[in-house]
Design an enzyme around this catalytic site. Structure first.
Site, PDB file in Angstrom:
ATOM      1  N   GLN A  94       0.838  -1.195   0.000  1.00 36.14           N
ATOM      2  CA  GLN A  94       0.000   0.000   0.000  1.00 36.14           C
ATOM      3  C   GLN A  94       0.874   1.246   0.000  1.00 36.14           C
ATOM      4  O   GLN A  94       0.372   2.360  -0.025  1.00 36.14           O
ATOM      5  CB  GLN A  94      -0.885   0.024   1.256  1.00 36.14           C
ATOM      6  N   ILE A  96       3.552   4.093  -1.146  1.00 32.97           N
ATOM      7  CA  ILE A  96       3.893   4.819  -2.375  1.00 32.97           C
ATOM      8  C   ILE A  96       5.407   5.031  -2.477  1.00 32.97           C
ATOM      9  O   ILE A  96       5.891   5.532  -3.474  1.00 32.97           O
ATOM     10  CB  ILE A  96       3.137   6.163  -2.451  1.00 32.97           C
ATOM     11  N   HIS A 112      -1.457   1.147  -4.387  1.00 32.83           N
ATOM     12  CA  HIS A 112      -1.775   2.568  -4.173  1.00 32.83           C
ATOM     13  C   HIS A 112      -0.861   3.479  -4.999  1.00 32.83           C
ATOM     14  O   HIS A 112      -0.773   4.671  -4.736  1.00 32.83           O
ATOM     15  CB  HIS A 112      -1.669   2.929  -2.688  1.00 32.83           C
ATOM     16  N   CYS A 140       2.641  16.307 -21.416  1.00 34.69           N
ATOM     17  CA  CYS A 140       2.847  14.854 -21.496  1.00 34.69           C
ATOM     18  C   CYS A 140       3.826  14.583 -22.640  1.00 34.69           C
ATOM     19  O   CYS A 140       3.562  14.971 -23.786  1.00 34.69           O
ATOM     20  CB  CYS A 140       1.535  14.135 -21.749  1.00 34.69           C
ATOM     21  N   GLY A 180       2.968  -4.260   9.126  1.00 34.96           N
ATOM     22  CA  GLY A 180       2.817  -2.823   9.370  1.00 34.96           C
ATOM     23  C   GLY A 180       1.628  -2.200   8.686  1.00 34.96           C
ATOM     24  O   GLY A 180       1.732  -1.152   8.047  1.00 34.96           O
ATOM     25  N   THR A 181       0.490  -2.842   8.826  1.00 30.06           N
ATOM     26  CA  THR A 181      -0.719  -2.272   8.226  1.00 30.06           C
ATOM     27  C   THR A 181      -1.860  -2.382   9.222  1.00 30.06           C
ATOM     28  O   THR A 181      -2.098  -3.432   9.810  1.00 30.06           O
ATOM     29  CB  THR A 181      -1.029  -2.935   6.863  1.00 30.06           C
ATOM     30  N   ALA A 223       8.856  -4.207  13.002  1.00 26.94           N
ATOM     31  CA  ALA A 223       9.026  -5.161  11.890  1.00 26.94           C
ATOM     32  C   ALA A 223      10.474  -5.275  11.435  1.00 26.94           C
ATOM     33  O   ALA A 223      10.876  -6.314  10.913  1.00 26.94           O
ATOM     34  CB  ALA A 223       8.135  -4.752  10.719  1.00 26.94           C
TER      35      ALA A 223
HETATM   36  P1  NAD Z   1      -1.510   3.040   8.862  1.00 26.32           P
HETATM   37  O1  NAD Z   1      -0.769   4.307   9.149  1.00 26.32           O
HETATM   38  O2  NAD Z   1      -2.966   3.014   8.938  1.00 26.32           O
HETATM   39  O3  NAD Z   1      -0.980   1.842   9.773  1.00 26.32           O
HETATM   40  C1  NAD Z   1       0.363   1.587   9.910  1.00 26.32           C
HETATM   41  C2  NAD Z   1       0.527   0.351  10.798  1.00 26.32           C
HETATM   42  O4  NAD Z   1       1.910   0.156  10.975  1.00 26.32           O
HETATM   43  C3  NAD Z   1      -0.111   0.470  12.168  1.00 26.32           C
HETATM   44  O5  NAD Z   1      -0.859  -0.699  12.449  1.00 26.32           O
HETATM   45  C4  NAD Z   1       1.083   0.586  13.112  1.00 26.32           C
HETATM   46  O6  NAD Z   1       0.850  -0.028  14.370  1.00 26.32           O
HETATM   47  C5  NAD Z   1       2.140  -0.165  12.323  1.00 26.32           C
HETATM   48  N1  NAD Z   1       3.519   0.166  12.601  1.00 26.32           N
HETATM   49  C6  NAD Z   1       4.062   1.391  12.855  1.00 26.32           C
HETATM   50  N2  NAD Z   1       5.385   1.285  13.037  1.00 26.32           N
HETATM   51  C7  NAD Z   1       5.699  -0.031  12.889  1.00 26.32           C
HETATM   52  C8  NAD Z   1       6.900  -0.765  12.956  1.00 26.32           C
HETATM   53  N3  NAD Z   1       8.073  -0.179  13.235  1.00 26.32           N
HETATM   54  N4  NAD Z   1       6.846  -2.110  12.775  1.00 26.32           N
HETATM   55  C9  NAD Z   1       5.660  -2.728  12.526  1.00 26.32           C
HETATM   56  N5  NAD Z   1       4.484  -2.081  12.433  1.00 26.32           N
HETATM   57  C10 NAD Z   1       4.504  -0.742  12.613  1.00 26.32           C
HETATM   58  O7  NAD Z   1      -0.957   2.618   7.470  1.00 26.32           O
HETATM   59  P2  NAD Z   1      -1.586   1.707   6.395  1.00 26.32           P
HETATM   60  O8  NAD Z   1      -2.423   0.641   7.021  1.00 26.32           O
HETATM   61  O9  NAD Z   1      -0.492   1.315   5.518  1.00 26.32           O
HETATM   62  O10 NAD Z   1      -2.585   2.664   5.595  1.00 26.32           O
HETATM   63  C11 NAD Z   1      -2.457   4.044   5.469  1.00 26.32           C
HETATM   64  C12 NAD Z   1      -2.349   4.503   4.041  1.00 26.32           C
HETATM   65  O11 NAD Z   1      -1.363   5.509   4.025  1.00 26.32           O
HETATM   66  C13 NAD Z   1      -1.889   3.492   3.077  1.00 26.32           C
HETATM   67  O12 NAD Z   1      -2.818   3.439   2.092  1.00 26.32           O
HETATM   68  C14 NAD Z   1      -0.582   3.981   2.483  1.00 26.32           C
HETATM   69  O13 NAD Z   1      -0.706   4.074   1.072  1.00 26.32           O
HETATM   70  C15 NAD Z   1      -0.434   5.379   2.978  1.00 26.32           C
HETATM   71  N6  NAD Z   1       0.896   5.683   3.530  1.00 26.32           N
HETATM   72  C16 NAD Z   1       2.018   5.296   2.849  1.00 26.32           C
HETATM   73  C17 NAD Z   1       3.267   5.548   3.388  1.00 26.32           C
HETATM   74  C18 NAD Z   1       4.492   5.102   2.619  1.00 26.32           C
HETATM   75  O14 NAD Z   1       4.449   5.005   1.391  1.00 26.32           O
HETATM   76  N7  NAD Z   1       5.608   4.797   3.293  1.00 26.32           N
HETATM   77  C19 NAD Z   1       3.378   6.195   4.611  1.00 26.32           C
HETATM   78  C20 NAD Z   1       2.210   6.604   5.257  1.00 26.32           C
HETATM   79  C21 NAD Z   1       0.961   6.345   4.704  1.00 26.32           C
END
Ligand code: NAD
Length: 238
Positions: A94, A96, A112, A140, A180-181, A223
């Site tokens: 999920q 980006i 995503h 484009c 981590g979701t 993680a």
């Molecule tokens: P979320 O923010 O809803 O959940 C993140 C999860 O990760 C939580 O359950 C949290 O407890 C867990 N977490 C935090 N730190 C952790 C670690 N060190 N080890 C293990 N788990 C850990 O994120 P989501 O469920 O991915 O959904 C939010 C949306 O935001 C997604 O659709 C995503 O596209 C977007 N997003 C993307 C990024 C990125 O690309 N890195 C960053 C933030 C949000």
């Protein structure tokens, strides 16, 4: 089934896998996201209303995200792909960011989208914009239309990408590993239920326990520590 006997392994990753690299989750925000209200920059309605504002947000965020390095959790997936050569191992992310690719993961599906891509809404071509600041005046390079490039990111209220690939993966998955979701963002949050209904073993790696009853196992912790340990203990040849 012994870990090595799994044939079709699917990872579902969320913001938490990239948090140890320094890209915060939305909830654990540390300034990366909260300079802009998410409802003004992360919904498709916001983009239609004020595309340049959303482009500005993405243009400011992109260098930071693209400079970030993968962590041990991303590398653990690469290790597993090398250790289990007889299994299909896919990553539905999920995120980006591009940390899975930087760590050498194969078969990564960005449902995503990716921050380093833009899509022309006229001709449909997908462009690498990692070094380009897109705005409503950008042409484009393929169809030469002005101002129709959209960040290739799935905003809230838009459908996810690669649904047919996801459907095929969930049809035959026998080991489903979420990392981590939070399970709050649909449709990805429903993938665990589907995997369980198809008979897969389901495991969650997260710093917080989940109330989702469809996980067989929950490994709670950072993680970047728990996933490498899991791969070493259950998949490495001793
Ligand atoms: P979320 O923010 O809803 O959940 C993140 C999860 O990760 C939580 O359950 C949290 O407890 C867990 N977490 C935090 N730190 C952790 C670690 N060190 N080890 C293990 N788990 C850990 O994120 P989501 O469920 O991915 O959904 C939010 C949306 O935001 C997604 O659709 C995503 O596209 C977007 N997003 C993307 C990024 C990125 O690309 N890195 C960053 C933030 C949000």
């Amino acid at each position: 089934m012994k870990p090595k006997q799994y044939q079709n392994i699917v990872f579902l990753t969320g913001a938490g896998i990239s948090a140890p690299s320094g890209i915060p989750t939305f909830r654990g925000s540390n300034g990366l996201w909260n300079n802009y209200p998410l409802e003004d920059v992360a919904t498709i309605e916001a983009f239609r209303r004020n595309p340049n504002y959303v482009h500005k947000f993405i243009n400011e965020l992109k260098p930071t995200i693209l400079e970030t390095l993968p962590n041990a959790a991303h590398y653990a997936i690469t290790d597993m792909q090398k250790l289990c050569l007889n299994a299909n191992i896919d990553v539905i992310t999920q995120n980006i960011d591009t940390l899975h690719e930087k760590a050498g993961n194969n078969h990564v599906h960005h449902i995503h989208g990716r921050i380093d891509n833009a899509r022309c809404e006229r001709c449909g071509c997908i462009l690498d914009v990692s070094k380009l600041e897109v705005n409503t005046k950008t042409i484009c390079p393929s169809c030469k239309t002005i101002g129709r490039l959209k960040p290739h990111i799935v905003f809230f209220h838009e459908p996810i990408l690669y649904t047919s690939i996801v459907d095929k993966l969930l049809e035959k998955v026998d080991l489903f590993i979420a990392v981590g979701t939070s399970g709050n963002v649909f449709p990805a949050a429903g993938f665990t239920t589907i995997a369980k209904q198809k008979g897969a073993k389901t495991i969650l790696f997260d710093i917080e326990p989940s109330a989702n009853p469809f996980f067989d196992e929950q490994i709670i912790g950072d993680a970047s520590e728990t996933l490498p340990k899991f791969v070493e203990e259950r998949f490495a040849i001793h």
